[in-house]
Design a protein around this motif. Structure first.
Motif, short mmCIF file in Angstrom:
data_model
loop_
_atom_site.label_atom_id
_atom_site.label_comp_id
_atom_site.label_asym_id
_atom_site.label_seq_id
_atom_site.Cartn_x
_atom_site.Cartn_y
_atom_site.Cartn_z
N ALA A 14 0.83 -1.21 0.00
CA ALA A 14 0.00 0.00 0.00
C ALA A 14 0.86 1.25 0.00
CB ALA A 14 -0.94 -0.01 1.20
N ALA A 15 1.89 1.25 0.81
CA ALA A 15 2.78 2.42 0.88
C ALA A 15 3.48 2.64 -0.46
CB ALA A 15 3.81 2.24 1.99
N GLU A 16 3.98 1.57 -1.04
CA GLU A 16 4.67 1.69 -2.33
C GLU A 16 3.73 2.17 -3.42
OE1 GLU A 16 6.37 -1.58 -5.24
OE2 GLU A 16 7.69 -1.30 -3.51
N SER A 17 2.51 1.70 -3.38
CA SER A 17 1.52 2.11 -4.37
C SER A 17 1.26 3.61 -4.32
CB SER A 17 0.22 1.34 -4.14
OG SER A 17 -0.77 1.76 -5.03
N VAL A 18 1.16 4.17 -3.12
CA VAL A 18 0.94 5.61 -2.98
C VAL A 18 2.13 6.39 -3.52
CG1 VAL A 18 0.74 7.50 -1.31
CG2 VAL A 18 -0.70 5.47 -1.08
N VAL A 19 3.32 5.96 -3.16
CA VAL A 19 4.52 6.67 -3.63
C VAL A 19 4.57 6.70 -5.15
CG1 VAL A 19 7.05 6.60 -3.75
CG2 VAL A 19 5.89 6.23 -1.55
N PHE A 20 4.37 5.54 -5.79
CA PHE A 20 4.53 5.50 -7.24
C PHE A 20 3.28 5.95 -7.99
CE2 PHE A 20 8.06 2.66 -5.99
CZ PHE A 20 9.07 3.50 -6.43
N SER A 21 2.20 6.24 -7.26
CA SER A 21 1.06 6.88 -7.91
C SER A 21 1.29 8.39 -8.00
CB SER A 21 -0.24 6.59 -7.15
OG SER A 21 -0.29 7.30 -5.93
N ARG A 22 2.21 8.89 -7.19
CA ARG A 22 2.48 10.33 -7.16
C ARG A 22 3.85 10.71 -7.71
NH1 ARG A 22 0.08 12.15 -1.40
NH2 ARG A 22 -1.89 11.06 -1.57
N CYS A 23 4.73 9.75 -7.81
CA CYS A 23 6.10 10.01 -8.29
C CYS A 23 6.45 9.01 -9.38
CB CYS A 23 7.12 9.82 -7.16
SG CYS A 23 6.85 10.80 -5.69
N SER A 24 7.12 9.50 -10.37
CA SER A 24 7.65 8.62 -11.40
C SER A 24 8.81 7.83 -10.81
CB SER A 24 8.13 9.45 -12.58
OG SER A 24 8.88 8.67 -13.46
#
Length: 77
Positions: A14-24
């Motif tokens: 879940a944490a990784e998903s949020v990061v890569f939904s907002r950052c390339s």
């Protein structure tokens, strides 16, 4: 009963998903997501180094919150 391993995996994903939904991925120089779940206590720490991204601290905070929410959802089911 949900295994500790499943809790940790769900939180990390879940944490990784949020990061890569907002950052390339190319903008991220370093990402460290540390999750532990012991005796019913969840600890999540997200370190994000993405120099070209504005609001990096907010992204990391939101990622940690998403990890906690994912675990809450997992444990309620």
């Amino acid at each position: 009963m949900v295994s500790d391993e499943r809790v940790v995996r769900a939180a990390g994903e879940a944490a990784e998903s949020v990061v890569f939904s907002r950052c390339s991925r190319s903008d991220v120089d370093d990402l460290d997501i540390t999750v532990s779940f012991e005796n019913g206590v969840l600890d999540v720490d997200v370190y994000l180094n993405a120099p070209g991204v504005e609001g990096v601290e907010a992204v990391a905070d939101d990622a940690a919150l998403a990890a906690r929410e994912a675990v809450d959802d997992l444990l309620v089911d």
